[in-house]
Design a protein around this motif. Structure first.
Motif, short mmCIF file in Angstrom:
data_model
loop_
_atom_site.label_atom_id
_atom_site.label_comp_id
_atom_site.label_asym_id
_atom_site.label_seq_id
_atom_site.Cartn_x
_atom_site.Cartn_y
_atom_site.Cartn_z
N THR A 58 2.31 -4.91 3.70
CA THR A 58 2.78 -3.73 2.99
C THR A 58 3.60 -4.12 1.75
O THR A 58 3.41 -3.57 0.67
CB THR A 58 3.62 -2.85 3.93
OG1 THR A 58 2.81 -2.50 5.06
CG2 THR A 58 4.08 -1.58 3.23
N LEU A 93 1.22 -5.55 -0.97
CA LEU A 93 0.48 -4.49 -1.68
C LEU A 93 1.39 -3.71 -2.61
O LEU A 93 0.97 -3.33 -3.70
CB LEU A 93 -0.21 -3.56 -0.67
CG LEU A 93 -1.41 -4.15 0.07
CD1 LEU A 93 -1.97 -3.14 1.06
CD2 LEU A 93 -2.49 -4.58 -0.90
N GLY A 94 2.61 -3.48 -2.17
CA GLY A 94 3.57 -2.78 -3.03
C GLY A 94 3.83 -3.55 -4.32
O GLY A 94 3.89 -2.97 -5.41
N LEU A 120 1.82 -5.92 -5.62
CA LEU A 120 0.60 -6.14 -6.40
C LEU A 120 0.07 -4.87 -7.06
O LEU A 120 -0.45 -4.93 -8.18
CB LEU A 120 -0.50 -6.71 -5.49
CG LEU A 120 -0.30 -8.14 -5.03
CD1 LEU A 120 -1.32 -8.52 -3.96
CD2 LEU A 120 -0.39 -9.10 -6.20
N PHE A 121 0.19 -3.73 -6.38
CA PHE A 121 -0.50 -2.53 -6.87
C PHE A 121 0.39 -1.33 -7.14
O PHE A 121 -0.08 -0.35 -7.71
CB PHE A 121 -1.60 -2.12 -5.88
CG PHE A 121 -2.63 -3.17 -5.66
CD1 PHE A 121 -3.49 -3.54 -6.70
CD2 PHE A 121 -2.74 -3.81 -4.45
CE1 PHE A 121 -4.44 -4.52 -6.50
CE2 PHE A 121 -3.70 -4.79 -4.24
CZ PHE A 121 -4.55 -5.15 -5.27
N MET A 122 1.65 -1.38 -6.72
CA MET A 122 2.48 -0.19 -6.86
C MET A 122 3.71 -0.41 -7.72
O MET A 122 4.64 0.39 -7.70
CB MET A 122 2.87 0.34 -5.49
CG MET A 122 1.66 0.77 -4.70
SD MET A 122 2.14 1.45 -3.13
CE MET A 122 0.68 2.38 -2.74
N GLY A 123 3.72 -1.51 -8.44
CA GLY A 123 4.80 -1.75 -9.39
C GLY A 123 6.15 -2.08 -8.77
O GLY A 123 7.17 -1.97 -9.44
N GLU A 124 6.15 -2.48 -7.51
CA GLU A 124 7.41 -2.88 -6.91
C GLU A 124 7.84 -4.23 -7.47
O GLU A 124 7.01 -5.04 -7.86
CB GLU A 124 7.28 -2.93 -5.38
CG GLU A 124 7.03 -1.56 -4.78
CD GLU A 124 6.93 -1.57 -3.27
OE1 GLU A 124 7.19 -2.61 -2.64
OE2 GLU A 124 6.59 -0.50 -2.72
N VAL A 128 1.13 2.11 3.85
CA VAL A 128 0.78 2.45 2.47
C VAL A 128 0.35 3.90 2.39
O VAL A 128 0.69 4.63 1.45
CB VAL A 128 -0.33 1.51 1.94
CG1 VAL A 128 -0.83 1.96 0.59
CG2 VAL A 128 0.20 0.07 1.86
#
Length: 105
Positions: free
Chosen positions: A70, A73-74, A76-80, A18
């Motif tokens: 990874t 988290l992408g 949940l928090f990075m709009g993936e 991240v």
């Protein structure tokens, strides 16, 4: 203790994976330093785990947990993108990790 080391290694792997996103190609000092520190800790803890655990098991668990963490988290928090197929694929990786843990004892 080796499984705790392996879990710490995987958490650090998620941290550096991240963290790379925030280094902007390793042009930002603080994120770059934190990312490099997480990389070092990840490999250190993996090495500690491999003192006892089989190499193939330790490496597969390390990469599997790191990849799942990874990706999660992408999403949940990075709009993936989140899709049933992506989530199911991550569940399959985690099932493989659990199987390796059970097989190793």
């Amino acid at each position: 203790m080796p499984w705790i080391h392996l879990l710490l290694a995987a958490l650090c792997e998620v941290g550096w994976a991240v963290g790379i996103k925030f280094t902007h190609g390793f042009t930002r000092l603080v994120p770059s330093a934190l990312t490099l520190a997480a990389m070092g800790l990840s490999v250190f803890f993996l090495g500690q785990a491999m003192k006892t655990l089989p190499m193939g098991t330790a490496y597969a668990v390390w990469t599997g947990l790191g990849a799942c963490g990874t990706a999660a988290l992408g999403m949940l928090f990075m709009g993936e993108p989140v899709s049933a197929l992506r989530v199911a694929s991550l569940v399959l990786i985690l099932a493989g990790v659990a199987g390796l843990k059970l097989a190793a004892g």
